[in-house]
Each structure stands twice: as C-alpha cells, then as structure tokens.
Write an enzyme that holds these catalytic residues in place. Structure first.
Site, PDB file in Angstrom:
ATOM      1  N   HIS A   1       0.816  -1.220   0.000  1.00 54.64           N
ATOM      2  CA  HIS A   1       0.000   0.000   0.000  1.00 54.64           C
ATOM      3  C   HIS A   1       0.848   1.269   0.000  1.00 54.64           C
ATOM      4  O   HIS A   1       0.314   2.364   0.186  1.00 54.64           O
ATOM      5  CB  HIS A   1      -0.943  -0.013   1.212  1.00 54.64           C
ATOM      6  CG  HIS A   1      -1.759  -1.263   1.307  1.00 54.64           C
ATOM      7  ND1 HIS A   1      -1.344  -2.374   2.018  1.00 54.64           N
ATOM      8  CD2 HIS A   1      -2.932  -1.600   0.733  1.00 54.64           C
ATOM      9  CE1 HIS A   1      -2.252  -3.329   1.892  1.00 54.64           C
ATOM     10  NE2 HIS A   1      -3.221  -2.890   1.130  1.00 54.64           N
TER      11      HIS A   1
ATOM     12  N   HIS B   1      -5.602   0.444  -2.695  1.00 54.61           N
ATOM     13  CA  HIS B   1      -6.444   0.519  -3.885  1.00 54.61           C
ATOM     14  C   HIS B   1      -6.239   1.861  -4.587  1.00 54.61           C
ATOM     15  O   HIS B   1      -6.151   2.896  -3.953  1.00 54.61           O
ATOM     16  CB  HIS B   1      -7.912   0.293  -3.551  1.00 54.61           C
ATOM     17  CG  HIS B   1      -8.498   1.246  -2.539  1.00 54.61           C
ATOM     18  ND1 HIS B   1      -8.179   1.214  -1.194  1.00 54.61           N
ATOM     19  CD2 HIS B   1      -9.375   2.271  -2.694  1.00 54.61           C
ATOM     20  CE1 HIS B   1      -8.842   2.169  -0.559  1.00 54.61           C
ATOM     21  NE2 HIS B   1      -9.575   2.819  -1.440  1.00 54.61           N
TER      22      HIS B   1
ATOM     23  N   GLY C   1     -11.211  -0.483  -7.674  1.00 58.76           N
ATOM     24  CA  GLY C   1     -12.047   0.372  -8.500  1.00 58.76           C
ATOM     25  C   GLY C   1     -11.756   0.304  -9.986  1.00 58.76           C
ATOM     26  O   GLY C   1     -12.020   1.248 -10.721  1.00 58.76           O
TER      27      GLY C   1
ATOM     28  N   MET D   1     -12.024  -7.564  -8.513  1.00 55.41           N
ATOM     29  CA  MET D   1     -12.935  -8.392  -7.720  1.00 55.41           C
ATOM     30  C   MET D   1     -14.378  -8.038  -8.095  1.00 55.41           C
ATOM     31  O   MET D   1     -14.976  -8.668  -8.957  1.00 55.41           O
ATOM     32  CB  MET D   1     -12.682  -8.190  -6.224  1.00 55.41           C
ATOM     33  CG  MET D   1     -13.437  -9.166  -5.338  1.00 55.41           C
ATOM     34  SD  MET D   1     -13.301  -8.797  -3.554  1.00 55.41           S
ATOM     35  CE  MET D   1     -11.549  -8.876  -3.297  1.00 55.41           C
ATOM     36  N   SER D   2     -14.918  -6.973  -7.499  1.00 52.36           N
ATOM     37  CA  SER D   2     -16.317  -6.619  -7.742  1.00 52.36           C
ATOM     38  C   SER D   2     -16.565  -6.199  -9.194  1.00 52.36           C
ATOM     39  O   SER D   2     -17.682  -6.333  -9.698  1.00 52.36           O
ATOM     40  CB  SER D   2     -16.764  -5.513  -6.791  1.00 52.36           C
ATOM     41  OG  SER D   2     -15.921  -4.381  -6.897  1.00 52.36           O
TER      42      SER D   2
END
Length: 203
Positions: free
Chosen positions: A103, A123, A157, A177-178
């Site tokens: 990160h 992210h 995102g 992922m999403s």
C-alpha cells in the site's frame, strides 16, 4: 506485450462463481482464491471443483494458505501484512510464485527486497470492497512502477477505461474483484478487461 488480468474471489465462493469462471477462464491470467472465512477443507474443495471444470492449477493463486498452494501444486500464493515474510516462503518453497499486497512505496521496496515475484498495489481508485478508505491514486502507482523492477498490478475500483490509465502509469496489469463478480454481465466485462489489456500499445 499483453498485460495480465488477475481475478480475485470475493469471499463467497459458490457454484455461481464456478459457472462464471467456466465461461471466462481464457480471459483471465490468474484466479486468486481469497476466501478468508473458509476452512482448509473448503479451500481444497474449491480447487477440486475448479480442476473438474478444466481450470488449470497453474493459473490458481491461493491467498495466505501456503500449505494448500503447495499440496495442490497451484501457481503460487498471495501474501498480506499478516502473512509470513516473503523471504521465508521463497526460501522454503522456491517453486511457488509469491505475490505481496502493498500500500506504499516503502512496503513495495521491502517486498521486492525480500524476493516477491510480483506486487498487488492499491487501492488505486475508490473501491466497493473498501468504501471507507481513501484511494491512493495514480501518482504513487507511477512512482512505484518506475522505482521497482518486479511487476506491479493495480487493484481497486478498476474499470476497462481506468485500466488504460494504470497501464500508462506503468502497471503490468490489473486485479479485479467486484468489477467482474458484481457486473450485470460478468462474461462481457471479463472480455472487456481482456481486450484492453491485450490491445495496449502505449509508450
């Protein structure tokens, strides 16, 4: 050179996920099994089910569970801040591909020094999976990719359009992922990511 697409499971792996993977596995380079609440027995069952639909073990990365990755001869493991050190895993299991989630530039440099084969950085954008965390953006991503020699994959995102931005910032690909699991049409979305990653011709 084409860039890679890493698909990460969302913690609720089911037959529904299996049916999607069956239709998109040629579009993804690696599948990360990230199922924090599953037992070792559950994880072994997921890998068995993937093998039964023809998904290659050489494209499976197991989050944190080095034992399962070794026993099932998967491609590798993805380590987090709470995992064993990269150097310890590489020293004992040199055949495993070892990734580290980072990160910051400092964390990335340390992971590379320890021998990580690749990094997941994020992210980068606002993410549905981490709604309360401030996105880290493209500037630090570019700093990391220009400083390090190991491949860095952007996560958080991601959309097909944003994929172009992170590749321009030096990313070796993306992790999603999403963006796929929660898409209205996961199959078409996987193809859209794949198309961007495989037609990239930027500088």
């Amino acid at each position: 050179m084409s860039k890679q697409l890493h698909l990460i499971s969302d913690g609720n792996f089911s037959n529904h996920h299996l049916q999607i993977i069956k239709r998109i596995y040629k579009s993804i380079d690696y599948l990360h099994i990230r199922e924090k609440n599953k037992t070792a027995k559950d994880m072994l069952e997921i890998i068995r089910a993937l093998k039964n639909i023809g998904f290659p073990l050489a494209k499976i990365i197991v989050n944190d569970r080095i034992d399962i990755a070794v026993m099932k001869q998967c491609a590798g493991v993805q380590l987090a801040y709470h995992s064993p050190p990269v150097s310890l895993v590489k020293g004992n299991f040199p055949g495993l591909k070892v990734g580290k989630s980072v990160h910051s530039l400092r964390e990335a440099e340390q992971a590379q020094q320890e021998g990580a084969d690749y990094l997941l950085y994020g992210h980068v954008y606002s993410s549905m999976s981490k709604p309360n965390q401030h996105p880290r953006g493209l500037v630090e991503l570019q700093e990391i990719t220009s400083t390090l020699s190991v491949p860095v994959y952007a996560i958080g995102g991601m959309t097909p359009e944003r994929t172009k931005e992170v590749i321009a910032a030096g990313s070796a690909g993306i992790a999603v992922m999403s963006g796929i699991w929660q898409a209205d049409d996961p199959i078409q979305m996987a193809k859209a990511y794949h198309h961007v990653l495989n037609t990239w011709e930027g500088g």
